[in-house]
Scaffold this motif. Structure first.
Motif, mmCIF file in Angstrom:
data_model
loop_
_atom_site.group_PDB
_atom_site.id
_atom_site.type_symbol
_atom_site.label_atom_id
_atom_site.label_comp_id
_atom_site.label_asym_id
_atom_site.label_seq_id
_atom_site.Cartn_x
_atom_site.Cartn_y
_atom_site.Cartn_z
ATOM 1 N N ASP A 27 32.428 34.318 23.794
ATOM 2 C CA ASP A 27 33.053 33.107 24.163
ATOM 3 C C ASP A 27 32.826 32.925 25.706
ATOM 4 O O ASP A 27 33.124 34.427 26.610
ATOM 5 N N PHE A 28 31.488 32.169 26.415
ATOM 6 C CA PHE A 28 31.348 32.782 27.343
ATOM 7 C C PHE A 28 31.633 31.073 28.735
ATOM 8 O O PHE A 28 31.072 31.058 29.356
ATOM 9 N N SER A 29 32.615 30.256 28.168
ATOM 10 C CA SER A 29 33.154 29.029 28.632
ATOM 11 C C SER A 29 33.494 29.280 29.243
ATOM 12 O O SER A 29 34.235 28.122 29.473
ATOM 13 N N ILE A 30 33.845 30.404 29.530
ATOM 14 C CA ILE A 30 35.343 30.955 30.776
ATOM 15 C C ILE A 30 35.402 31.084 31.705
ATOM 16 O O ILE A 30 34.590 30.820 32.390
ATOM 17 N N ARG A 31 36.547 30.290 32.504
ATOM 18 C CA ARG A 31 36.082 29.492 33.978
ATOM 19 C C ARG A 31 36.611 31.074 34.915
ATOM 20 O O ARG A 31 37.714 31.355 34.779
ATOM 21 N N ILE A 32 35.738 31.627 35.544
ATOM 22 C CA ILE A 32 36.462 32.863 36.403
ATOM 23 C C ILE A 32 37.140 32.411 37.782
ATOM 24 O O ILE A 32 36.136 32.189 38.950
ATOM 25 N N ASP A 33 38.351 32.230 38.045
ATOM 26 C CA ASP A 33 38.414 31.960 39.381
ATOM 27 C C ASP A 33 38.287 33.503 40.706
ATOM 28 O O ASP A 33 39.189 34.399 40.118
ATOM 29 N N THR A 34 37.351 33.276 41.275
ATOM 30 C CA THR A 34 37.329 34.802 42.262
ATOM 31 C C THR A 34 37.200 33.962 43.762
ATOM 32 O O THR A 34 37.031 35.181 44.749
ATOM 33 N N ALA A 41 41.106 40.685 42.784
ATOM 34 C CA ALA A 41 39.740 39.766 43.413
ATOM 35 C C ALA A 41 38.832 40.823 42.820
ATOM 36 O O ALA A 41 37.545 40.433 42.731
ATOM 37 N N PRO A 42 38.246 42.220 43.234
ATOM 38 C CA PRO A 42 36.235 42.955 42.747
ATOM 39 C C PRO A 42 36.789 42.650 41.114
ATOM 40 O O PRO A 42 36.190 42.891 40.753
ATOM 41 N N LEU A 43 38.200 43.044 40.315
ATOM 42 C CA LEU A 43 37.957 42.976 38.682
ATOM 43 C C LEU A 43 37.702 41.431 38.455
ATOM 44 O O LEU A 43 36.826 41.544 37.592
ATOM 45 N N MET A 44 38.194 40.974 38.877
ATOM 46 C CA MET A 44 37.440 39.163 38.730
ATOM 47 C C MET A 44 36.108 38.841 38.646
ATOM 48 O O MET A 44 34.844 38.143 38.325
ATOM 49 N N GLN A 45 35.491 39.487 40.288
ATOM 50 C CA GLN A 45 34.304 38.715 40.407
ATOM 51 C C GLN A 45 33.403 39.632 39.152
ATOM 52 O O GLN A 45 32.229 39.760 38.700
ATOM 53 N N ALA A 46 33.816 40.949 39.063
ATOM 54 C CA ALA A 46 32.387 42.072 38.614
ATOM 55 C C ALA A 46 32.407 40.992 36.972
ATOM 56 O O ALA A 46 31.840 41.373 36.807
#
Length: 72
Positions: A27-34, A41-46
């Protein structure tokens, strides 16, 4: 005050875990807040970078499969 910060970080880590779980089933339809600048924040960016890379690889694989199928 420290407790509130810890609770917020735990919430963001829980969000990251859910993202990884969704990515693991395709499932790649995820919105990731960076946009945040917290310690997560570095984990979310990765995760976002990984998601983009995986989407690109899947897309390229599909194109290659389509080309190979057309050549048959």
């Amino acid at each position: 005050m420290l407790f509130l910060g810890t609770k917020a970080v735990k919430s963001r880590i829980d969000e990251a875990v859910k993202i990884v779980e969704k990515m693991s089933i395709g499932d790649f339809s995820i919105r990731i807040d960076t946009a945040c600048s917290d310690v997560v924040a570095p984990l979310m960016q990765a995760l976002k970078n990984s998601l983009v890379t995986q989407e690109r690889r899947i897309s390229e694989g599909r194109r290659e499969t389509d080309i190979n199928f057309e050549l048959r």
